[in-house]
Design a protein around this motif. Sequence first.
Motif, PDB file in Angstrom:
ATOM      1  N   GLN A   1       7.272  15.105 -10.643  1.00  0.00           N
ATOM      2  CA  GLN A   1       7.627  15.044  -9.396  1.00  0.00           C
ATOM      3  C   GLN A   1       7.001  13.802  -8.713  1.00  0.00           C
ATOM      4  O   GLN A   1       7.565  13.285  -7.838  1.00  0.00           O
ATOM      5  CB  GLN A   1       7.395  16.384  -8.700  1.00  0.00           C
ATOM      6  CG  GLN A   1       7.966  16.268  -7.312  1.00  0.00           C
ATOM      7  CD  GLN A   1       9.405  16.157  -7.041  1.00  0.00           C
ATOM      8  OE1 GLN A   1      10.274  16.511  -7.976  1.00  0.00           O
ATOM      9  NE2 GLN A   1       9.847  15.728  -5.829  1.00  0.00           N
ATOM     10  N   ILE A   2       5.792  13.716  -8.804  1.00  0.00           N
ATOM     11  CA  ILE A   2       4.889  12.670  -8.221  1.00  0.00           C
ATOM     12  C   ILE A   2       5.562  11.332  -8.613  1.00  0.00           C
ATOM     13  O   ILE A   2       5.544  10.531  -7.857  1.00  0.00           O
ATOM     14  CB  ILE A   2       3.536  12.829  -8.645  1.00  0.00           C
ATOM     15  CG1 ILE A   2       2.888  14.159  -8.293  1.00  0.00           C
ATOM     16  CG2 ILE A   2       2.608  11.727  -7.865  1.00  0.00           C
ATOM     17  CD1 ILE A   2       1.493  14.532  -9.011  1.00  0.00           C
ATOM     18  N   GLU A   3       5.724  11.186  -9.729  1.00  0.00           N
ATOM     19  CA  GLU A   3       6.273  10.034 -10.306  1.00  0.00           C
ATOM     20  C   GLU A   3       7.370   9.550  -9.673  1.00  0.00           C
ATOM     21  O   GLU A   3       7.908   8.472  -9.203  1.00  0.00           O
ATOM     22  CB  GLU A   3       6.571   9.876 -11.856  1.00  0.00           C
ATOM     23  CG  GLU A   3       7.106   8.705 -12.541  1.00  0.00           C
ATOM     24  CD  GLU A   3       7.011   8.690 -14.139  1.00  0.00           C
ATOM     25  OE1 GLU A   3       7.547   7.566 -14.467  1.00  0.00           O
ATOM     26  OE2 GLU A   3       6.483   9.364 -14.634  1.00  0.00           O
TER      27      GLU A   3
ATOM     28  N   GLY B   1       6.960  13.928   3.919  1.00  0.00           N
ATOM     29  CA  GLY B   1       8.366  14.647   3.798  1.00  0.00           C
ATOM     30  C   GLY B   1       8.661  14.996   2.387  1.00  0.00           C
ATOM     31  O   GLY B   1       9.706  15.809   2.599  1.00  0.00           O
ATOM     32  N   GLY B   2       7.841  14.520   1.525  1.00  0.00           N
ATOM     33  CA  GLY B   2       8.313  14.976  -0.137  1.00  0.00           C
ATOM     34  C   GLY B   2       7.607  16.313  -0.294  1.00  0.00           C
ATOM     35  O   GLY B   2       6.985  16.865   0.434  1.00  0.00           O
ATOM     36  N   VAL B   3       7.873  16.624  -1.539  1.00  0.00           N
ATOM     37  CA  VAL B   3       7.415  17.953  -2.264  1.00  0.00           C
ATOM     38  C   VAL B   3       5.961  17.690  -2.312  1.00  0.00           C
ATOM     39  O   VAL B   3       4.945  18.710  -2.076  1.00  0.00           O
ATOM     40  CB  VAL B   3       8.048  18.035  -3.394  1.00  0.00           C
ATOM     41  CG1 VAL B   3       7.143  19.394  -4.393  1.00  0.00           C
ATOM     42  CG2 VAL B   3       9.506  18.573  -3.218  1.00  0.00           C
ATOM     43  N   TYR B   4       5.352  16.600  -2.727  1.00  0.00           N
ATOM     44  CA  TYR B   4       3.952  16.403  -3.003  1.00  0.00           C
ATOM     45  C   TYR B   4       3.116  16.696  -1.810  1.00  0.00           C
ATOM     46  O   TYR B   4       2.275  17.191  -1.969  1.00  0.00           O
ATOM     47  CB  TYR B   4       3.603  15.084  -3.633  1.00  0.00           C
ATOM     48  CG  TYR B   4       2.345  14.808  -3.940  1.00  0.00           C
ATOM     49  CD1 TYR B   4       1.526  15.086  -4.923  1.00  0.00           C
ATOM     50  CD2 TYR B   4       1.449  14.110  -2.653  1.00  0.00           C
ATOM     51  CE1 TYR B   4       0.103  14.788  -5.222  1.00  0.00           C
ATOM     52  CE2 TYR B   4       0.146  13.737  -2.932  1.00  0.00           C
ATOM     53  CZ  TYR B   4      -0.365  14.260  -3.992  1.00  0.00           C
ATOM     54  OH  TYR B   4      -1.902  13.936  -4.241  1.00  0.00           O
ATOM     55  N   VAL B   5       3.554  16.059  -0.475  1.00  0.00           N
ATOM     56  CA  VAL B   5       2.538  16.349   0.499  1.00  0.00           C
ATOM     57  C   VAL B   5       2.834  17.765   0.935  1.00  0.00           C
ATOM     58  O   VAL B   5       1.721  18.265   1.486  1.00  0.00           O
ATOM     59  CB  VAL B   5       2.945  15.143   1.495  1.00  0.00           C
ATOM     60  CG1 VAL B   5       2.207  15.668   3.074  1.00  0.00           C
ATOM     61  CG2 VAL B   5       2.642  13.625   1.118  1.00  0.00           C
TER      62      VAL B   5
ATOM     63  N   ALA C   1      -0.173  22.954   1.663  1.00  0.00           N
ATOM     64  CA  ALA C   1      -0.175  24.322   1.546  1.00  0.00           C
ATOM     65  C   ALA C   1      -1.423  24.971   1.434  1.00  0.00           C
ATOM     66  O   ALA C   1      -2.555  24.344   0.797  1.00  0.00           O
ATOM     67  CB  ALA C   1       0.878  24.373   0.433  1.00  0.00           C
ATOM     68  N   ARG C   2      -1.508  26.289   1.926  1.00  0.00           N
ATOM     69  CA  ARG C   2      -2.725  27.051   1.750  1.00  0.00           C
ATOM     70  C   ARG C   2      -2.305  28.288   1.049  1.00  0.00           C
ATOM     71  O   ARG C   2      -1.563  29.035   1.630  1.00  0.00           O
ATOM     72  CB  ARG C   2      -3.323  27.407   3.123  1.00  0.00           C
ATOM     73  CG  ARG C   2      -3.999  26.042   3.730  1.00  0.00           C
ATOM     74  CD  ARG C   2      -5.373  25.938   2.779  1.00  0.00           C
ATOM     75  NE  ARG C   2      -5.701  24.228   2.908  1.00  0.00           N
ATOM     76  CZ  ARG C   2      -5.448  23.298   2.374  1.00  0.00           C
ATOM     77  NH1 ARG C   2      -4.517  23.296   1.560  1.00  0.00           N
ATOM     78  NH2 ARG C   2      -5.657  22.150   2.658  1.00  0.00           N
ATOM     79  N   PRO C   3      -2.878  28.617  -0.252  1.00  0.00           N
ATOM     80  CA  PRO C   3      -3.660  27.508  -0.948  1.00  0.00           C
ATOM     81  C   PRO C   3      -3.011  26.489  -1.543  1.00  0.00           C
ATOM     82  O   PRO C   3      -1.852  26.354  -1.506  1.00  0.00           O
ATOM     83  CB  PRO C   3      -4.166  28.450  -2.163  1.00  0.00           C
ATOM     84  CG  PRO C   3      -3.223  29.501  -2.287  1.00  0.00           C
ATOM     85  CD  PRO C   3      -2.472  29.796  -1.027  1.00  0.00           C
ATOM     86  N   PHE C   4      -3.512  25.455  -1.933  1.00  0.00           N
ATOM     87  CA  PHE C   4      -3.342  24.161  -2.447  1.00  0.00           C
ATOM     88  C   PHE C   4      -1.992  24.591  -3.810  1.00  0.00           C
ATOM     89  O   PHE C   4      -2.577  25.454  -4.424  1.00  0.00           O
ATOM     90  CB  PHE C   4      -4.310  23.138  -3.029  1.00  0.00           C
ATOM     91  CG  PHE C   4      -3.833  22.189  -3.914  1.00  0.00           C
ATOM     92  CD1 PHE C   4      -3.491  20.775  -3.248  1.00  0.00           C
ATOM     93  CD2 PHE C   4      -3.836  22.306  -5.140  1.00  0.00           C
ATOM     94  CE1 PHE C   4      -3.115  19.889  -4.110  1.00  0.00           C
ATOM     95  CE2 PHE C   4      -3.766  21.034  -5.926  1.00  0.00           C
ATOM     96  CZ  PHE C   4      -3.116  20.034  -5.390  1.00  0.00           C
TER      97      PHE C   4
ATOM     98  N   VAL D   1       0.662  -1.159   0.032  1.00  0.00           N
ATOM     99  CA  VAL D   1      -0.017  -0.145   0.044  1.00  0.00           C
ATOM    100  C   VAL D   1       0.964   1.285  -0.126  1.00  0.00           C
ATOM    101  O   VAL D   1       1.743   1.473   0.866  1.00  0.00           O
ATOM    102  CB  VAL D   1      -1.145   0.011   1.273  1.00  0.00           C
ATOM    103  CG1 VAL D   1      -1.602   1.158   1.308  1.00  0.00           C
ATOM    104  CG2 VAL D   1      -1.864  -0.901   1.040  1.00  0.00           C
ATOM    105  N   ILE D   2       0.674   2.077  -0.953  1.00  0.00           N
ATOM    106  CA  ILE D   2       1.581   3.212  -1.180  1.00  0.00           C
ATOM    107  C   ILE D   2       0.669   4.430  -0.898  1.00  0.00           C
ATOM    108  O   ILE D   2      -0.214   4.655  -1.641  1.00  0.00           O
ATOM    109  CB  ILE D   2       2.093   3.372  -2.460  1.00  0.00           C
ATOM    110  CG1 ILE D   2       2.799   2.127  -2.954  1.00  0.00           C
ATOM    111  CG2 ILE D   2       3.117   4.782  -2.541  1.00  0.00           C
ATOM    112  CD1 ILE D   2       4.196   1.685  -2.244  1.00  0.00           C
ATOM    113  N   THR D   3       1.112   5.227   0.255  1.00  0.00           N
ATOM    114  CA  THR D   3       0.173   6.447   0.858  1.00  0.00           C
ATOM    115  C   THR D   3       0.913   7.802   0.791  1.00  0.00           C
ATOM    116  O   THR D   3       2.218   7.793   0.901  1.00  0.00           O
ATOM    117  CB  THR D   3      -0.250   5.739   2.146  1.00  0.00           C
ATOM    118  OG1 THR D   3      -1.036   7.053   2.849  1.00  0.00           O
ATOM    119  CG2 THR D   3       1.027   5.544   3.064  1.00  0.00           C
ATOM    120  N   ALA D   4       0.060   8.854   0.874  1.00  0.00           N
ATOM    121  CA  ALA D   4       0.807  10.051   1.170  1.00  0.00           C
ATOM    122  C   ALA D   4       1.372  10.047   2.445  1.00  0.00           C
ATOM    123  O   ALA D   4       2.546  10.540   2.559  1.00  0.00           O
ATOM    124  CB  ALA D   4      -0.289  10.940   0.926  1.00  0.00           C
TER     125      ALA D   4
END
Length: 240
Positions: A176-178, A157-161, A166-169, A126-129
Amino acid sequence: MTLQGRPTLGILELDEGLLPDSHEQEPRDGALLNPATFATPIITEMVEGALAETVIRGDPSLEIACVAAAARLVERGADVIAGDCGFLIRHQKAVAAAVNVPVIMSSLLLVPTLLRQLGPEKKLAVITADSGYCTEDLLNIDNRADRARVVVAGIEGGVYVANAVARPFVRTAVEQIEKEVGGCIAQLRAKHPEIGALLFECTGFPVVTRALRSTTGLPIYDITDICRLALGTVTGTRSL
């Protein structure tokens, strides 16, 4: 009104903290919010108070807001309800009890089924955020032997999360996600070479599912797969 009788997918969206004058970005290829992903209409309702960090961490008070948003979607003609964050599985039971359409709050609903698709010597990853919050109760596994066959890892801990909370998203580049998800998978497979399939918890990951199926050579399941299954079981006639 369902277009040509096709079922309508209703999605419970998170609150991304966008300003009223924010430019609305087009959904990416393969994304949950892209109608082309399912070749069927999509409608959305924002869940009040559902900031990404609040949903990931788990806030029981969100249950009332989830139920209310789901009811609004059904009133508007949704034939299937889906959640736009895998951690919304905490509210699966309440939402399913409140509406009379199929409810898919998370791809994690697939965990018991996928284990049974694999041989007993194989593991499901299971790969999760955020693996810190992807706790035992969210996996819905009672059998100890089955639980031992599920390994969980995240890209916290990565850029995606960081961008997601962040506000705003802030929208993260697909590349980067890949990179982050692919790196997480590679590290996990090094520790568990017996992994036979992958399940993506995060609803932001489907945009890289196809690419990572190719690079890993493994079956990968995400929220869009279980949504397609549910959409294929309804006619959409209730929305005509």
